[in-house]
Structure formats: C-alpha cells, structure tokens
Design an enzyme around this catalytic site. Structure first.
Site, PDB file in Angstrom:
ATOM      1  N   LEU A 153       0.835  -1.383  -0.269  1.00 34.26           N
ATOM      2  CA  LEU A 153       0.210   0.131  -0.268  1.00 34.26           C
ATOM      3  C   LEU A 153       0.602   1.685   0.145  1.00 34.26           C
ATOM      4  CD1 LEU A 153      -2.716  -1.200   2.631  1.00 34.26           C
ATOM      5  CD2 LEU A 153      -3.392  -0.961  -0.085  1.00 34.26           C
ATOM      6  N   GLY A 154       1.850   0.651   0.620  1.00 36.98           N
ATOM      7  CA  GLY A 154       2.571   2.210   0.898  1.00 36.98           C
ATOM      8  C   GLY A 154       4.290   2.069   1.504  1.00 36.98           C
ATOM      9  N   GLY A 159       6.246   3.693   4.129  1.00 39.72           N
ATOM     10  CA  GLY A 159       5.761   4.557   5.174  1.00 39.72           C
ATOM     11  C   GLY A 159       7.926   4.848   5.667  1.00 39.72           C
ATOM     12  N   LYS A 160       7.954   6.027   6.646  1.00 42.24           N
ATOM     13  CA  LYS A 160       9.024   5.910   6.648  1.00 42.24           C
ATOM     14  C   LYS A 160       9.866   5.198   7.534  1.00 42.24           C
ATOM     15  CE  LYS A 160       7.048   8.469  10.712  1.00 42.24           C
ATOM     16  NZ  LYS A 160       6.060   8.939  10.440  1.00 42.24           N
ATOM     17  N   PHE A 161       8.941   4.308   8.484  1.00 44.41           N
ATOM     18  CA  PHE A 161       9.832   3.122   9.370  1.00 44.41           C
ATOM     19  C   PHE A 161       9.648   1.635   8.165  1.00 44.41           C
ATOM     20  CE2 PHE A 161      12.520   4.503  12.339  1.00 44.41           C
ATOM     21  CZ  PHE A 161      11.568   5.769  13.149  1.00 44.41           C
ATOM     22  N   GLY A 162       8.987   1.713   7.052  1.00 44.62           N
ATOM     23  CA  GLY A 162       8.174   0.379   7.405  1.00 44.62           C
ATOM     24  C   GLY A 162       7.596   0.219   6.034  1.00 44.62           C
ATOM     25  N   ARG A 163       7.149  -1.356   6.159  1.00 45.53           N
ATOM     26  CA  ARG A 163       6.272  -1.160   4.559  1.00 45.53           C
ATOM     27  C   ARG A 163       4.742  -1.764   4.892  1.00 45.53           C
ATOM     28  NH1 ARG A 163       8.742  -1.164  -0.156  1.00 45.53           N
ATOM     29  NH2 ARG A 163      11.194  -1.350  -0.423  1.00 45.53           N
ATOM     30  N   LYS A 206       1.479  -2.567   9.079  1.00 43.29           N
ATOM     31  CA  LYS A 206       2.669  -2.355   8.690  1.00 43.29           C
ATOM     32  C   LYS A 206       3.515  -3.336   9.502  1.00 43.29           C
ATOM     33  CE  LYS A 206       4.851   2.075   9.098  1.00 43.29           C
ATOM     34  NZ  LYS A 206       4.102   3.859   8.873  1.00 43.29           N
ATOM     35  N   ASP A 218       1.715  17.066  13.309  1.00 43.93           N
ATOM     36  CA  ASP A 218       1.944  16.510  12.467  1.00 43.93           C
ATOM     37  C   ASP A 218       1.308  16.028  11.398  1.00 43.93           C
ATOM     38  OD1 ASP A 218       4.640  14.077  10.729  1.00 43.93           O
ATOM     39  OD2 ASP A 218       4.205  16.502  10.210  1.00 43.93           O
TER      40      ASP A 218
END
Ligand SMILES: COc1ccc(C(=O)Nc2ccccc2)cc1NC(=O)CCSc1ncnc(N)c1Br
Length: 275
Positions: free
Chosen positions: A20-21, A23-27, A44, A138
C-alpha cells in the site's frame, strides 16, 4: 478496554495482498484474515533493528499504547500488534480510498465544498485528540487517508505527543506546517494543531501551503515568523476569514478554539444536511 496483542495473531493469520505504501519505518501491505470472518486490514511491518537504531522504541510503545484507545471515525484505527524475532507488525484499519495527497496532486486543489468537509472532519478529530491531551503535531496532506466513503482519516501519528510538549522536533520533515512558536523554539501546546489546520485549509484551496519552502529553510522560517501570508483572490471571503482570522494567528492564544471552528460559517454552510 485495552486490546492486548491478542496472543493468536501472527503473519500466518493473513493472506498478504498488494503493497500500500512505504512509510518512514516500514512497508504497509493490504492483507486479509485467513479465517472467517474475513477482514481486510493494512498491515505495517516495522524492523526492530531500525527502530532500535533510530532510538524510537519508547515512542512506538507509547504510540501503540495511546492509539489502541483511540476511537473516532476520522482517525485510522490501530487494532493491535504482534511481533516475531525481527519485526513488529501493526494491524491497521484499511482506508479504502487511499492517500489524500495523491488526490490533491491530481486535481491541484480542492473545491470550497470538498475542502470545507475535510476541515470539518479534521477539526472534529483534533478536538477528540485534544480532549485526550494528545497534540498531533504532524498534520499535513501526506498523513491523511480517505475511507471507502471518501471520509477523511488521520492516518499516521509519527509525532504525536502528550501536551504540553516542547521536545525539540528534529526538522527532518517539511517546515511548511510549523507554527511561529515552534519555529522560534518556544514552548508549544495543542494550538500548534490549530495553526496546521489553517495551513491545511490554505493548501486544500490553493494547491500549495502558504509559506511554501521555495527558497530554503531560512526564508520559510522568516515568512512563518512574520505570518507573511497572501491569500489568492479566488478564495472566498468566508474561507479567508477562517484561515487568517481564526487559524493562522501568530499568537497561539488568538487562534479560536476548535469548538468555534466547528461553528464557523465556512464550515456549517457545507455541512451535510442533517437527515
Ligand atoms: C494508526 O495508524 C498508524 C499508527 C502508527 C504508525 C507508525 O508507524 N508509528 C510509528 C512507527 C515507528 C516509530 C514510531 C511510530 C503508522 C500508522 N499509519 C500508517 O502507517 C498508515 C499506513 S498507509 C495506509 N494505511 C491504511 N490504509 C491505506 N490505504 C494506507 Br495507504
């Protein structure tokens, strides 16, 4: 009630679907539970090594703690988590219409009606978070998702802290959404989310944030600190009022409380007719 990482969840509980995408720390993967009733989730995958390296262990533990108790239609659910020897898996609600910023990029900017509906939902979600003394800190289009019926969902919480926070925020992300008090390194509180809501409203209507980083950090800092803001003529007077008078006020105490935002004409005029 706090959901424990129910003992029986594991990778074997799911059929893994498409990514799906990142992220900063993982898939993140779209997954489906193997056994009835079939649930579609976003899973995630975070690597423990990376979490340890980036010293965010405490933060992720606190996040999981905070988020398992959050229940709001405009906040992406964290159902639970499990881990194996190398990875932590977060079981997240799947947002059926994906990432909001992709839609914003596609259609450049949103109509007044669509923007107003999103800001209404954001203000509702933020007052819920603030009622639990959580500052999001954020808010930006990249952290927003859309549910299957087009409803907005705050989708990522990489930086939420308990109010009042004044932890130095490593300025890795964009400055566009930082309020003057953070730019000037002062103590800050929930009102930082009000400022970001103003920046978000502007970006939905104009297609770019008001203090966009075009010429580097220092120029952006200066413009934020001076609230050097030009609202294009195409923006309606009601929207302009909300952005300039209500949200993008230099003095945090001058930013109207979210209860007032939810009663602002630009918000109420587009609210779905009560059935
Ligand atoms: C409650 O949502 C979260 C809660 C926590 C964290 C997180 O990583 N925290 C964290 C990670 C490391 C260190 C410190 C904090 C992340 C998310 N959310 C996400 O990662 C969003 C994944 S993208 C996506 N999700 C659903 N449906 C879609 N269609 C998409 Br696309």
């Amino acid at each position: 009630h706090v959901e424990r990482p129910t003992r029986d969840w594991s990778l074997a509980s799911f059929d893994i679907g498409r990514p799906l995408g990142k992220g900063k720390f993982g898939r993140v993967y779209m997954v489906r539970t193997r056994c009835e009733p079939r649930y579609i989730l976003a899973l995630k995958c975070l690597y423990k090594s990376e979490i340890v390296e980036s010293k965010v262990e405490k933060q992720i533990r606190r996040e999981i703690e905070i988020q398992q108790n959050l229940r709001h239609p405009n906040i992406l659910r964290l159902y639970g988590y499990f881990h194996d020897e190398k990875r932590i898996f977060l079981m997240l609600e799947f947002a059926g219409k994906g990432e909001l910023y992709k839609q914003l990029n596609k259609c450049k900017s949103f109509s007044e009606k669509r923007s107003s509906r999103y800001i209404d939902q954001m203000a509702d979600a933020l007052s819920y978070l603030h009622s639990k003394h959580i500052i999001h800190r954020d808010i930006k289009p990249e952290n927003l998702l859309l549910g299957i019926n087009g409803e907005l969902k705050i989708g990522d919480f990489g930086w939420s802290v308990h109010a009042p926070g004044n932890r130095r925020r490593t300025l890795c992300g964009t400055l566009d959404y930082l309020p003057p008090e953070m730019v000037l390194g002062k103590e800050h509180n929930e009102k930082v989310d009000y400022w970001a809501l103003g920046v978000l409203t502007y970006e939905f209507l104009c297609g770019a944030p008001p203090f966009e980083e075009l010429s580097g950090h220092t120029a952006t800092y200066k413009r934020i600190a001076k609230v050097d803001l030009k609202v294009p003529d195409k923006v309606s007077p009601a929207a302009r009022d909300l952005i300039t008078k209500v949200l993008l006020q230099f003095d945090p105490e001058k930013r109207l409380p979210l209860s007032e935002v939810l009663k602002h004409p630009w918000i109420t005029m587009y609210r779905k007719r009560a059935k």
